[in-house]
Design a protein around this motif. Structure first.
Motif, PDB file in Angstrom:
ATOM      1  N   LYS A   1      39.519 -10.364 -12.847  1.00 42.03           N
ATOM      2  CA  LYS A   1      39.115 -10.632 -11.630  1.00 42.03           C
ATOM      3  C   LYS A   1      37.489  -9.929 -11.460  1.00 42.03           C
ATOM      4  CE  LYS A   1      41.252  -9.321  -7.122  1.00 42.03           C
ATOM      5  NZ  LYS A   1      42.258  -8.554  -6.463  1.00 42.03           N
ATOM      6  N   LEU A   2      36.946 -10.578 -10.488  1.00 42.07           N
ATOM      7  CA  LEU A   2      35.544 -10.266 -10.364  1.00 42.07           C
ATOM      8  C   LEU A   2      35.675  -9.042  -9.229  1.00 42.07           C
ATOM      9  CD1 LEU A   2      33.974 -13.669  -9.842  1.00 42.07           C
ATOM     10  CD2 LEU A   2      34.179 -12.256 -11.884  1.00 42.07           C
TER      11      LEU A   2
ATOM     12  N   LYS B   1      37.963 -19.448 -11.849  1.00 45.15           N
ATOM     13  CA  LYS B   1      38.078 -19.929 -13.207  1.00 45.15           C
ATOM     14  C   LYS B   1      38.704 -18.625 -14.180  1.00 45.15           C
ATOM     15  CE  LYS B   1      37.469 -22.480 -16.823  1.00 45.15           C
ATOM     16  NZ  LYS B   1      38.219 -23.754 -16.933  1.00 45.15           N
ATOM     17  N   VAL B   2      38.006 -17.352 -13.870  1.00 42.88           N
ATOM     18  CA  VAL B   2      38.541 -16.222 -14.558  1.00 42.88           C
ATOM     19  C   VAL B   2      39.883 -15.874 -14.286  1.00 42.88           C
ATOM     20  CG1 VAL B   2      36.094 -15.387 -14.984  1.00 42.88           C
ATOM     21  CG2 VAL B   2      37.425 -14.717 -12.962  1.00 42.88           C
ATOM     22  N   ALA B   3      40.305 -16.264 -13.045  1.00 40.80           N
ATOM     23  CA  ALA B   3      41.605 -15.915 -12.892  1.00 40.80           C
ATOM     24  C   ALA B   3      42.568 -16.550 -13.813  1.00 40.80           C
ATOM     25  CB  ALA B   3      42.096 -16.175 -11.307  1.00 40.80           C
ATOM     26  N   ASP B   4      42.336 -17.644 -14.334  1.00 39.12           N
ATOM     27  CA  ASP B   4      43.147 -18.344 -15.340  1.00 39.12           C
ATOM     28  C   ASP B   4      43.265 -17.525 -16.712  1.00 39.12           C
ATOM     29  OD1 ASP B   4      43.441 -20.600 -13.544  1.00 39.12           O
ATOM     30  OD2 ASP B   4      41.941 -21.717 -14.841  1.00 39.12           O
ATOM     31  N   PHE B   5      42.455 -16.365 -16.635  1.00 35.04           N
ATOM     32  CA  PHE B   5      42.544 -15.869 -17.898  1.00 35.04           C
ATOM     33  C   PHE B   5      42.950 -14.305 -17.298  1.00 35.04           C
ATOM     34  CE2 PHE B   5      39.884 -18.940 -19.211  1.00 35.04           C
ATOM     35  CZ  PHE B   5      40.075 -19.340 -20.440  1.00 35.04           C
TER      36      PHE B   5
ATOM     37  N   ALA C   1      35.981  -6.585  -4.071  1.00 38.18           N
ATOM     38  CA  ALA C   1      36.579  -7.573  -5.156  1.00 38.18           C
ATOM     39  C   ALA C   1      36.703  -8.871  -4.425  1.00 38.18           C
ATOM     40  CB  ALA C   1      38.052  -7.169  -5.749  1.00 38.18           C
ATOM     41  N   LEU C   2      36.562 -10.010  -5.338  1.00 38.65           N
ATOM     42  CA  LEU C   2      36.909 -11.307  -4.809  1.00 38.65           C
ATOM     43  C   LEU C   2      38.569 -11.872  -5.327  1.00 38.65           C
ATOM     44  CD1 LEU C   2      33.673 -13.214  -6.065  1.00 38.65           C
ATOM     45  CD2 LEU C   2      34.303 -12.681  -3.819  1.00 38.65           C
ATOM     46  N   PRO C   3      38.777 -12.559  -4.446  1.00 39.44           N
ATOM     47  CA  PRO C   3      40.219 -13.220  -4.685  1.00 39.44           C
ATOM     48  C   PRO C   3      40.147 -14.248  -5.777  1.00 39.44           C
ATOM     49  CG  PRO C   3      39.229 -14.178  -2.575  1.00 39.44           C
ATOM     50  CD  PRO C   3      38.218 -13.072  -3.007  1.00 39.44           C
ATOM     51  N   GLY C   4      41.455 -14.651  -6.496  1.00 38.64           N
ATOM     52  CA  GLY C   4      41.004 -15.115  -7.653  1.00 38.64           C
ATOM     53  C   GLY C   4      41.051 -16.955  -7.340  1.00 38.64           C
ATOM     54  N   ALA C   5      42.259 -17.411  -7.604  1.00 34.57           N
ATOM     55  CA  ALA C   5      42.557 -18.849  -7.454  1.00 34.57           C
ATOM     56  C   ALA C   5      41.982 -19.301  -6.005  1.00 34.57           C
ATOM     57  CB  ALA C   5      43.821 -19.027  -7.786  1.00 34.57           C
TER      58      ALA C   5
ATOM     59  N   ALA D   1      34.986  -0.128 -28.194  1.00 34.79           N
ATOM     60  CA  ALA D   1      33.979   0.792 -28.518  1.00 34.79           C
ATOM     61  C   ALA D   1      33.457   1.746 -27.571  1.00 34.79           C
ATOM     62  CB  ALA D   1      33.033   0.106 -29.398  1.00 34.79           C
ATOM     63  N   GLY D   2      33.654   1.488 -26.109  1.00 33.98           N
ATOM     64  CA  GLY D   2      33.133   1.942 -25.225  1.00 33.98           C
ATOM     65  C   GLY D   2      32.214   1.502 -23.971  1.00 33.98           C
ATOM     66  N   ALA D   3      32.125   0.133 -24.257  1.00 34.29           N
ATOM     67  CA  ALA D   3      31.318  -0.627 -23.364  1.00 34.29           C
ATOM     68  C   ALA D   3      32.071  -0.884 -22.074  1.00 34.29           C
ATOM     69  CB  ALA D   3      30.788  -1.882 -24.062  1.00 34.29           C
ATOM     70  N   ARG D   4      31.472  -1.151 -21.095  1.00 39.26           N
ATOM     71  CA  ARG D   4      32.249  -1.383 -19.798  1.00 39.26           C
ATOM     72  C   ARG D   4      31.522  -2.843 -19.374  1.00 39.26           C
ATOM     73  NH1 ARG D   4      30.365   1.023 -15.676  1.00 39.26           N
ATOM     74  NH2 ARG D   4      28.575   1.930 -16.508  1.00 39.26           N
ATOM     75  N   VAL D   5      32.470  -3.519 -18.514  1.00 34.84           N
ATOM     76  CA  VAL D   5      31.969  -4.756 -17.972  1.00 34.84           C
ATOM     77  C   VAL D   5      31.142  -4.547 -16.584  1.00 34.84           C
ATOM     78  CG1 VAL D   5      32.820  -6.925 -16.740  1.00 34.84           C
ATOM     79  CG2 VAL D   5      34.175  -5.991 -18.718  1.00 34.84           C
ATOM     80  N   ARG D   6      30.088  -5.103 -16.688  1.00 33.39           N
ATOM     81  CA  ARG D   6      28.970  -4.826 -15.561  1.00 33.39           C
ATOM     82  C   ARG D   6      29.155  -6.071 -14.408  1.00 33.39           C
ATOM     83  NH1 ARG D   6      26.214  -4.171 -11.823  1.00 33.39           N
ATOM     84  NH2 ARG D   6      24.238  -3.231 -11.802  1.00 33.39           N
ATOM     85  N   GLY D   7      29.769  -7.433 -15.030  1.00 33.54           N
ATOM     86  CA  GLY D   7      29.727  -8.561 -14.258  1.00 33.54           C
ATOM     87  C   GLY D   7      29.900  -9.592 -15.095  1.00 33.54           C
ATOM     88  N   HIS D   8      29.481 -10.833 -14.760  1.00 36.80           N
ATOM     89  CA  HIS D   8      29.646 -11.967 -15.441  1.00 36.80           C
ATOM     90  C   HIS D   8      28.352 -12.937 -15.132  1.00 36.80           C
ATOM     91  CE1 HIS D   8      33.875 -10.796 -15.384  1.00 36.80           C
ATOM     92  NE2 HIS D   8      34.167 -11.685 -16.334  1.00 36.80           N
TER      93      HIS D   8
END
Length: 271
Positions: free
Chosen positions: A232-233, A225-229, A121-125, A58-65
Motif C-alpha cells: 500500500k502507498l 498495481k502494488v495492491a497485487d503484491f 494512504a491511497l486506496p489500492g485496487a 538490515a534496517g532500511a525503511r521504505v520512503r516511497g516508490h
C-alpha cells in the motif's frame, strides 16, 4: 493479477543475489534475461521484492516508490503497454546541499520529475486520480538518480524490474506546493514545463504531459498495481511518476539544475 513465476525459488534467489553483489561490489552483471532465459515480469518483481526485504531486514525503511517506463517511447522500446515500478528507501534520499559520490554507482544518470508527497494512504485496487489528489499533501520538484546493475544498461523489461526499476536515489527541491495551491495559480499538473541545465547550460526541455499524458494517472496506476503484491502507498511516502526528459549521465563534477514552471527548482551535484 500477479500470475505465476516461471523461475523456481532457487533461481529467483540466485538472481537476487547476483544483483545484490553487483550493487555492493560495483560490478555490473550480464542481463538476467540472458542468464535466466524465460524470466518474466512476475519473476522480476519477486526478485526485486526479495532484495527490498533484505534491505528492510538490515534496517532500511521504505520512503516511497518510483514509476518507470511511463513514456510511450520507452514503452514501445521495451515492448510493453504499462509502466513498471521500484522502491525508494530512506537510504536513497540525497540532499541538494551535499555532493553525491558518482563512484558509488555503476552508471549513474539523472531524470527530471515532479514528486507526490502523500499526506494519507491511497486506496489500492480502485484508486483514482481524484484519490491521488485528495491524498497528496505536497507536490515537490525532484531529480531521480537512476542506475543499472546490468552491464552497459543492456536491459530488457525483466532486467530493469528485478533491478528495482533501475532506481538509485532521489533529490528533492525545497519547494512544497499543494495540488490546490497549484490549481489556484493556474498550474495544471499534467502540463508543467521543465528545463534541465547541466553545468549552467540548458540540455533539455520537457513537460509533465510526457508522463503518459498525466503524472497523477501514473500514481493511481501504481497504487492499483502494488495492491497485487499486498503493498500500500502510505502517508509520508514519496511517489515519483516518471521523467519529463531523457536521462543524462552523471559523472564526477556534474552539476544539475531543473526548473519547473510554477513549482520551483531542484539541484544536484556529483563529486
Amino acid at each position: 493479477m500477479r500470475g505465476t513465476p516461471v523461475l523456481d525459488s532457487t533461481q529467483r534467489t540466485t538472481a537476487a543475489e547476483l544483483l545484490w553483489a553487483a550493487e555492493r561490489d560495483l560490478a555490473p552483471i550480464s542481463p538476467l534475461t540472458e542468464t535466466f532465459p524465460g524470466i518474466d515480469v512476475v519473476d522480476a518483481y519477486e526478485i526485486q521484492l526479495g532484495n527490498i526485504r533484505r534491505r528492510l531486514a538490515a534496517g532500511a525503511r521504505v520512503r516511497g516508490h518510483k514509476v518507470g517506463l511511463s513514456s510511450p517511447v520507452m514503452q514501445q522500446m521495451m515492448g510493453v503497454d504499462e509502466p513498471d515500478y521500484g522502491h525508494l528507501l530512506d537510504s536513497m534520499v540525497f540532499s541538494q546541499d551535499v555532493p553525491i559520490p558518482a563512484a558509488a554507482f555503476c552508471y549513474p544518470r539523472i531524470e527530471v520529475e515532479i514528486g507526490y508527497l502523500l499526506g494519507s494512504a491511497l486506496p489500492g485496487a480502485d484508486c483514482t486520480e481524484a484519490d491521488v489528489l485528495a491524498a497528496t499533501e505536497y507536490i515537490v520538484p525532484s531529480l531521480e538518480l537512476i542506475d543499472s546493475r546490468i552491464v552497459d544498461w543492456r536491459i530488457k523489461l525483466a532486467d530493469t524490474i528485478a533491478d528495482n526499476a533501475s532506481s538509485a536515489g532521489v533529490i528533492l527541491g525545497a519547494a512544497r506546493k499543494t495540488p490546490a495551491e497549484l490549481a489556484a495559480a493556474g498550474v495544471d499538473l499534467s502540463d508543467i514545463d521543465a528545463v534541465l541545465y547541466v553545468g549552467g547550460d540548458e540540455v533539455a526541455r520537457g513537460n509533465t504531459s510526457a508522463v503518459l499524458g498525466n503524472p497523477t494517472a501514473c500514481v493511481a496506476w501504481l497504487a492499483r498495481k502494488v495492491a497485487d503484491f499486498g503493498v500500500k502507498l502510505e502517508a509520508g511516502h514519496l511517489i515519483l511518476p516518471g521523467s519529463c526528459t531523457r536521462a543524462f549521465d552523471a559523472g564526477p563534477g556534474s552539476e544539475f539544475r531543473a526548473e519547473f514552471a510554477g513549482l520551483g527548482t531542484v539541484t544536484a551535484t556529483f563529486s
